[in-house]
Write a protein that holds these residues in place. Structure first.
Motif, PDB file in Angstrom:
ATOM      1  N   VAL A  15      36.546  33.556  30.524  1.00  0.00           N
ATOM      2  CA  VAL A  15      35.327  34.355  30.732  1.00  0.00           C
ATOM      3  C   VAL A  15      35.513  35.230  31.962  1.00  0.00           C
ATOM      4  O   VAL A  15      35.263  36.436  31.935  1.00  0.00           O
ATOM      5  CB  VAL A  15      34.102  33.439  30.923  1.00  0.00           C
ATOM      6  CG1 VAL A  15      32.879  34.271  31.271  1.00  0.00           C
ATOM      7  CG2 VAL A  15      33.853  32.628  29.663  1.00  0.00           C
ATOM      8  N   SER A  16      35.957  34.604  33.022  1.00  0.00           N
ATOM      9  CA  SER A  16      36.185  35.348  34.256  1.00  0.00           C
ATOM     10  C   SER A  16      37.112  36.534  34.002  1.00  0.00           C
ATOM     11  O   SER A  16      36.831  37.659  34.396  1.00  0.00           O
ATOM     12  CB  SER A  16      36.789  34.424  35.307  1.00  0.00           C
ATOM     13  OG  SER A  16      37.191  35.165  36.434  1.00  0.00           O
ATOM     14  N   ARG A  17      38.209  36.269  33.315  1.00  0.00           N
ATOM     15  CA  ARG A  17      39.167  37.347  33.054  1.00  0.00           C
ATOM     16  C   ARG A  17      38.587  38.426  32.166  1.00  0.00           C
ATOM     17  O   ARG A  17      38.792  39.608  32.393  1.00  0.00           O
ATOM     18  CB  ARG A  17      40.434  36.776  32.444  1.00  0.00           C
ATOM     19  CG  ARG A  17      41.501  36.561  33.488  1.00  0.00           C
ATOM     20  CD  ARG A  17      42.839  36.358  32.839  1.00  0.00           C
ATOM     21  NE  ARG A  17      42.845  35.143  32.023  1.00  0.00           N
ATOM     22  CZ  ARG A  17      43.442  34.015  32.413  1.00  0.00           C
ATOM     23  NH1 ARG A  17      44.078  33.954  33.538  1.00  0.00           N
ATOM     24  NH2 ARG A  17      43.401  32.968  31.637  1.00  0.00           N
ATOM     25  N   ALA A  18      37.869  38.010  31.130  1.00  0.00           N
ATOM     26  CA  ALA A  18      37.292  38.993  30.211  1.00  0.00           C
ATOM     27  C   ALA A  18      36.373  39.945  30.973  1.00  0.00           C
ATOM     28  O   ALA A  18      36.243  41.120  30.631  1.00  0.00           O
ATOM     29  CB  ALA A  18      36.525  38.284  29.106  1.00  0.00           C
ATOM     30  N   LEU A  19      35.742  39.407  32.023  1.00  0.00           N
ATOM     31  CA  LEU A  19      34.812  40.224  32.802  1.00  0.00           C
ATOM     32  C   LEU A  19      35.543  41.075  33.842  1.00  0.00           C
ATOM     33  O   LEU A  19      35.218  42.249  34.036  1.00  0.00           O
ATOM     34  CB  LEU A  19      33.802  39.308  33.506  1.00  0.00           C
ATOM     35  CG  LEU A  19      32.440  39.115  32.839  1.00  0.00           C
ATOM     36  CD1 LEU A  19      32.493  39.247  31.344  1.00  0.00           C
ATOM     37  CD2 LEU A  19      31.824  37.787  33.250  1.00  0.00           C
ATOM     38  N   ARG A  20      36.509  40.486  34.539  1.00  0.00           N
ATOM     39  CA  ARG A  20      37.196  41.186  35.631  1.00  0.00           C
ATOM     40  C   ARG A  20      38.330  42.078  35.141  1.00  0.00           C
ATOM     41  O   ARG A  20      38.505  43.176  35.617  1.00  0.00           O
ATOM     42  CB  ARG A  20      37.795  40.190  36.622  1.00  0.00           C
ATOM     43  CG  ARG A  20      36.852  39.374  37.412  1.00  0.00           C
ATOM     44  CD  ARG A  20      35.977  40.171  38.327  1.00  0.00           C
ATOM     45  NE  ARG A  20      34.711  39.460  38.442  1.00  0.00           N
ATOM     46  CZ  ARG A  20      33.539  40.023  38.649  1.00  0.00           C
ATOM     47  NH1 ARG A  20      33.440  41.329  38.778  1.00  0.00           N
ATOM     48  NH2 ARG A  20      32.449  39.305  38.734  1.00  0.00           N
ATOM     49  N   HIS A  21      39.137  41.541  34.236  1.00  0.00           N
ATOM     50  CA  HIS A  21      40.311  42.292  33.776  1.00  0.00           C
ATOM     51  C   HIS A  21      40.324  42.299  32.259  1.00  0.00           C
ATOM     52  O   HIS A  21      41.152  41.621  31.638  1.00  0.00           O
ATOM     53  CB  HIS A  21      41.594  41.646  34.300  1.00  0.00           C
ATOM     54  CG  HIS A  21      41.547  41.294  35.749  1.00  0.00           C
ATOM     55  ND1 HIS A  21      41.679  42.236  36.754  1.00  0.00           N
ATOM     56  CD2 HIS A  21      41.358  40.109  36.378  1.00  0.00           C
ATOM     57  CE1 HIS A  21      41.582  41.642  37.932  1.00  0.00           C
ATOM     58  NE2 HIS A  21      41.385  40.350  37.727  1.00  0.00           N
ATOM     59  N   PRO A  22      39.425  43.057  31.670  1.00  0.00           N
ATOM     60  CA  PRO A  22      39.236  43.018  30.210  1.00  0.00           C
ATOM     61  C   PRO A  22      40.542  43.233  29.437  1.00  0.00           C
ATOM     62  O   PRO A  22      40.693  42.729  28.329  1.00  0.00           O
ATOM     63  CB  PRO A  22      38.265  44.176  29.953  1.00  0.00           C
ATOM     64  CG  PRO A  22      37.624  44.448  31.274  1.00  0.00           C
ATOM     65  CD  PRO A  22      38.594  44.042  32.329  1.00  0.00           C
ATOM     66  N   ARG A  23      41.469  43.943  30.039  1.00  0.00           N
ATOM     67  CA  ARG A  23      42.672  44.275  29.283  1.00  0.00           C
ATOM     68  C   ARG A  23      43.672  43.124  29.222  1.00  0.00           C
ATOM     69  O   ARG A  23      44.670  43.189  28.515  1.00  0.00           O
ATOM     70  CB  ARG A  23      43.334  45.516  29.876  1.00  0.00           C
ATOM     71  CG  ARG A  23      42.391  46.718  29.842  1.00  0.00           C
ATOM     72  CD  ARG A  23      43.045  47.943  30.391  1.00  0.00           C
ATOM     73  NE  ARG A  23      44.157  47.578  31.272  1.00  0.00           N
ATOM     74  CZ  ARG A  23      44.731  48.399  32.117  1.00  0.00           C
ATOM     75  NH1 ARG A  23      44.299  49.632  32.207  1.00  0.00           N
ATOM     76  NH2 ARG A  23      45.738  48.002  32.866  1.00  0.00           N
ATOM     77  N   MET A  24      43.400  42.079  29.977  1.00  0.00           N
ATOM     78  CA  MET A  24      44.302  40.926  29.957  1.00  0.00           C
ATOM     79  C   MET A  24      43.936  39.930  28.861  1.00  0.00           C
ATOM     80  O   MET A  24      44.551  38.873  28.743  1.00  0.00           O
ATOM     81  CB  MET A  24      44.255  40.194  31.307  1.00  0.00           C
ATOM     82  CG  MET A  24      45.051  40.884  32.406  1.00  0.00           C
ATOM     83  SD  MET A  24      44.852  40.027  33.968  1.00  0.00           S
ATOM     84  CE  MET A  24      45.644  38.457  33.602  1.00  0.00           C
TER      85      MET A  24
END
Lengths: 341, 341
Positions: A15-24
């Motif tokens: 979730v954190s990544r989807a929000l901060r670094h969507p392309r990852m």
DNA sequence: TTGAAAGCGGTACCAG
DNA sequence: CTGGTACCGCTTTCAA
């Protein structure tokens, strides 16, 4: 965040990544997460985020007043420049109090902004230390100083006052008054400029100056010029510390049947929006406030993003006298006084 | 904090206590800690503090503009009320954009304020959900609604517009114009009031209304009344959506040699400071903005401290027409028109 | 009155 | 591309 993760069927980290670094993150997951976020009206906790990442994407801005028109264009420029770049702008007001300014600086630093823009150069020693210790770029604005905390983008308020007064002197005026409210550092600087110009021209200022500790306002302008006129009906010109006072002075002249600019010339300061469309339009010292806000913002953005600091830590944005209908040169000096004798 | 603890020769916990609950530690320790704090210019990290304690002592305030004079007294009241009580006030501006308002609400909620004061009642559905979900008291201000998110302290802008127009009608005016800028919800409400009053009195409004999407300003007031006058030289009275426009309209009349109030009566809205000291002084609809800010602040403080909610979640602070020199009743209706025929 | 330990809600680093 | 784990800096138990 755990709720969002559960709803989206993924782990919290994702979730954190989807929000901060969507392309990852894979598109499918990203959508599931976005859906869950909006379903739950989830808003990440900046406190936790800041603690974990050390970044806040926040720029702190301190002004003397949220509601003085002088800061309007400046704040607009700061927002216009920083918001599109993904920064968050938090604005605090010191409300023209050095004590409150100290508190506000501490409050702001506790939020760990990535840079600080502060209006004025007259911070208390304690405030200075706080700012120096904060470890982030600090830009002092509106005024110019030889001893900046870090970076300085402003103009010489003293020189502005000096040249406004010189302008009236050059127009053939001799009995030139000065009015000011809320005697903050900038009002003092402008007054110092007025005094210097008058002294250089060997003109007296006795009885021609009126000030009040109250906040500046249109009504204060009327009262202050009233004070001078009651003492000295021969007043020929008036330099007002700001445009609100100038407008009030203009109204008071109209009430008393004193023609502006024929009997009294009036000069304001800052060239606020209304100055140009008053009747008569008010001559004023224009200060590039939008430009100043833009420059200060761009400088800190550059430092944050590239670490690159400006060659010169002290930038003078200057000022310009806008000559308008509220001032008139006297054809022959002293002509008016001769007439009245 | 560890540095402070080391310098003071105590544990970190003690530093925290000395700062948060000074009375729980011995005086000697307290002084050692204070000395170390000021020696190191230490500022506690609010992020960590918030995370550990769940309290932020922060009240979030959202207004439409930081620089519109309307919010000045309101913000002053909010600061005057909340700062002495130990709250921190963070102010955000939606800059009259519903999209930006959504962003700003999310940003604010991410900071976990203990209450939210927001100007206006026209939030988007998403914004509403965010506010409802935030779990903290929300006060909508400036306007009145039957369907508040939580608590509502304001006045009927529509009624204000209606009564201002009624006032002009009662003064014997028939050709009454309306000007507005930045067509936000409040401008629309006032216009609805104007339209209703005109309709009730069976007065035509064709060609008597001028608006612009630009922000309100004194110059816009001049241009808007100019638009109407160019179409209809018989204009008898003008209701302006705010005082800046009214001032601009007044200046434009003076420029065109149209006597105010003899040929045209002008009414403004909000009763900003300058209205009373213009020349002539401007009749305006006074809105109790300081009172509104104070009330809203007191209500949320009470809820936070005691959990006690007001009996009535909807408080009407009202408004009042301040009759001044910019308006004049026409002795016999239509007398003026008869004269000019 | 003071100290030790747990944990607030995220993110960075590393493994799989 | 995804998940586990440690830890950010402070405050709140709880124990000494």
């Amino acid at each position: 965040m755990a709720d969002v993760a559960k709803l989206a069927g993924v782990s919290a980290v994702t979730v954190s990544r989807a929000l901060r670094h969507p392309r990852m993150v894979s598109a499918a997951l990203r959508h599931r997460v976005d859906a869950a976020v909006s379903e739950l009206a989830y808003v990440p906790d900046v406190a936790a985020s800041r603690l974990a990442s050390a970044r806040t994407h926040t720029i702190g801005v301190i002004v003397s007043s949220l509601t003085n028109g002088v800061f309007a264009d400046y704040l607009r420029a700061v927002h216009d420049t920083l918001l599109p770049a993904g920064f968050q702008v938090v604005v605090f007001s010191s409300r023209y109090s050095l004590t409150e300014e100290e508190n506000v600086i501490a409050t702001l630093i506790g939020q760990h902004p990535e840079a600080i823009l502060i209006a004025g150069i007259d911070q208390t020693p304690h405030a200075r230390r706080l700012l120096e210790r904060s470890g982030v770029p600090v830009v002092q604005t509106f005024e110019l100083t030889d001893d900046p905390i870090d970076i300085n983008v402003g103009l010489s308020q003293r020189q502005g006052g000096y040249e406004a007064t010189r302008f009236l002197i050059a127009g053939g005026h001799r009995r030139i008054g000065y009015i000011a409210a809320r005697l903050d550092a900038r009002a003092h600087a402008r007054m110092a400029g007025y005094n210097r110009a008058m002294e250089e021209a060997k003109l007296p200022t006795d009885g021609l100056v009126a000030t009040t500790p109250r906040p500046s306002s249109v009504s204060a302008g009327g009262e202050l010029i009233g004070t001078i006129l009651d003492r000295d009906a021969e007043l020929e010109a008036l330099f007002c510390c700001d445009d609100n006072l100038a407008l009030g002075a203009l109204f008071e002249c109209q009430r008393r049947g004193i023609a502006v600019p024929d009997r009294i010339s009036i000069v304001g300061f800052n060239d606020l929006e209304f100055a140009a469309c008053a009747h008569p339009p008010i001559t004023s010292v224009a200060t590039p406030r939008y430009e100043m806000g833009r420059l200060a913002s761009e400088i800190v953005m550059k430092i944050i993003e590239t670490g690159e600091r400006p060659d010169n830590p002290r930038i003078d944005v200057g000022f310009a006298i806008r000559e308008r209908g509220s001032t008139r040169a006297i054809p022959q000096p002293r002509a008016r006084r001769a007439l009245s004798e």
